[in-house]
Scaffold this active site. Structure first.
Site, short mmCIF file in Angstrom:
data_model
loop_
_atom_site.label_atom_id
_atom_site.label_comp_id
_atom_site.label_asym_id
_atom_site.label_seq_id
_atom_site.Cartn_x
_atom_site.Cartn_y
_atom_site.Cartn_z
CG HIS A 133 48.89 -8.50 51.48
ND1 HIS A 133 49.65 -7.52 52.08
CD2 HIS A 133 47.60 -8.07 51.55
CE1 HIS A 133 48.86 -6.55 52.51
NE2 HIS A 133 47.61 -6.85 52.19
CG ASP B 17 45.66 -2.06 49.79
OD1 ASP B 17 44.80 -2.50 49.01
OD2 ASP B 17 45.69 -2.35 51.00
CG HIS C 160 45.80 -3.73 54.41
ND1 HIS C 160 44.65 -3.72 53.62
CD2 HIS C 160 45.39 -3.86 55.69
CE1 HIS C 160 43.59 -3.83 54.40
NE2 HIS C 160 44.01 -3.92 55.66
CG ASP D 240 42.16 -1.38 51.29
OD1 ASP D 240 42.88 -0.52 50.74
OD2 ASP D 240 42.55 -2.54 51.49
#
Length: 309
Positions: A126, A163, A165, A244
């Site tokens: 990120h 991931d 995200h 995740d």
């Protein structure tokens, strides 16, 4: 010649509070599981060095790097964004995490290890060119990729991000770099609420609906990732390995299991053996339920080691 395992005790000192999901215990859970499974016996272990400003500046602005360094508190913590804070040790941990990724590239491209797994935190995908966010300070995978391109002289490097995200930071840094192909799968309409419209022609973004499970993930990888990777013919694959999306992890809702991560890793290794001499560098990203994180990371590493047959 054994694959590399890279980590550092400094990565445990970055702590954003007892209730924060990106906790130091994540690294211990993974390492313990790799020990229990006997996988660490099949790896060379290395301490991560600190990334240099020059290495970081291949993916981040120098002003951002120096501003982040100036924010380090003498005690307590400072907030960098709503989800991310720094304690007195966070900056050193971030340097070690990025340094691990750089060392992994060096080891793999210099023929000292066939592949590498970096058990590191803080995560990185990120972190944008000039902004922290989402638990991330430096974009470890992007730093590694630019090191492979600019220092080792590779012409084509693929980034695989699974991931839950979207890796908005990696896309921000790499979307204009035709030497890079980024393939990502992530849960749609989940933080950071981006990725539906790729920012460059070298971005293969695949948002998946919540509760889609492993079958749709596998179909999507086969339909979107693999043809793009075969056309690109990467000389190195860097993985942003977030776990995740597991069904036991409440940070997302994709409903994946260990077998899905192993399957994805087998596809990655297949491409790597066809085009990149088997060279893969994997960097830990998300995964916050400790048990499923450890099991999923071990399944991923087992395939990296070629021990899943």
């Amino acid at each position: 010649m054994l694959p590399a395992y890279i980590s550092h005790p400094d990565c445990l000192k970055h702590d954003m509070g007892d209730q924060h999901p990106e906790a130091p215990a994540r690294l211990g859970a993974i390492q313990d599981m790799l020990l229990i499974k006997g996988l660490l016996d099949c790896m060379q272990t290395f301490d991560a060095p600190r990334a240099t400003e020059q290495q970081l500046a291949q993916a981040h602005s120098t002003l951002y790097i120096r501003t982040l360094a100036s924010m380090v508190p003498q005690e307590g913590s400072v907030q960098v964004d709503p989800d991310t804070s720094m304690n007195p040790y966070s900056y050193q941990a971030a340097l070690r995490a990025a340094g691990a990724a750089v060392l992994a590239v060096d080891l793999v491209l210099e023929g000292k290890a066939p592949s590498a797994f970096c058990n590191i935190r803080p995560p990185g995908h990120h972190a944008e060119y000039a902004a922290a966010g989402g638990f991330c300070f430096f974009n470890n995978a992007a730093v590694a990729i630019r090191h492979a391109l600019n220092v080792h002289g590779l012409q084509r490097v693929a980034l695989i991000d699974f991931d839950v995200h979207h890796g908005n930071g990696s896309e921000d840094i790499l979307h204009h770099d035709e030497r890079v192909l980024m393939c990502s799968i992530f849960e749609d309409k989940l933080y950071p609420y981006s990725g539906n419209t790729p920012r460059g022609p070298n971005m293969v973004n695949v948002p998946l609906p919540a509760r889609s499970g492993g079958e749709l993930l596998r179909t999507s990888v086969a339909e979107f990732w693999l043809p793009a990777l075969e056309r690109f013919q990467p000389q190195l694959i860097v993985v942003s390995a977030g776990f995740d999306g597991h069904r036991d992890d409440d940070m997302g809702n994709l409903g994946l299991v260990e077998a899905d991560y192993a399957w994805m890793t087998r596809q990655i290794m297949g491409v790597a053996h066809r085009h990149a001499q088997g060279r893969v560098v994997s960097c830990l990203e998300g995964g916050y339920d400790l048990s499923s994180l450890a099991r999923s990371a071990a399944a991923h590493v087992k395939v990296l080691l070629g021990l899943d047959d």
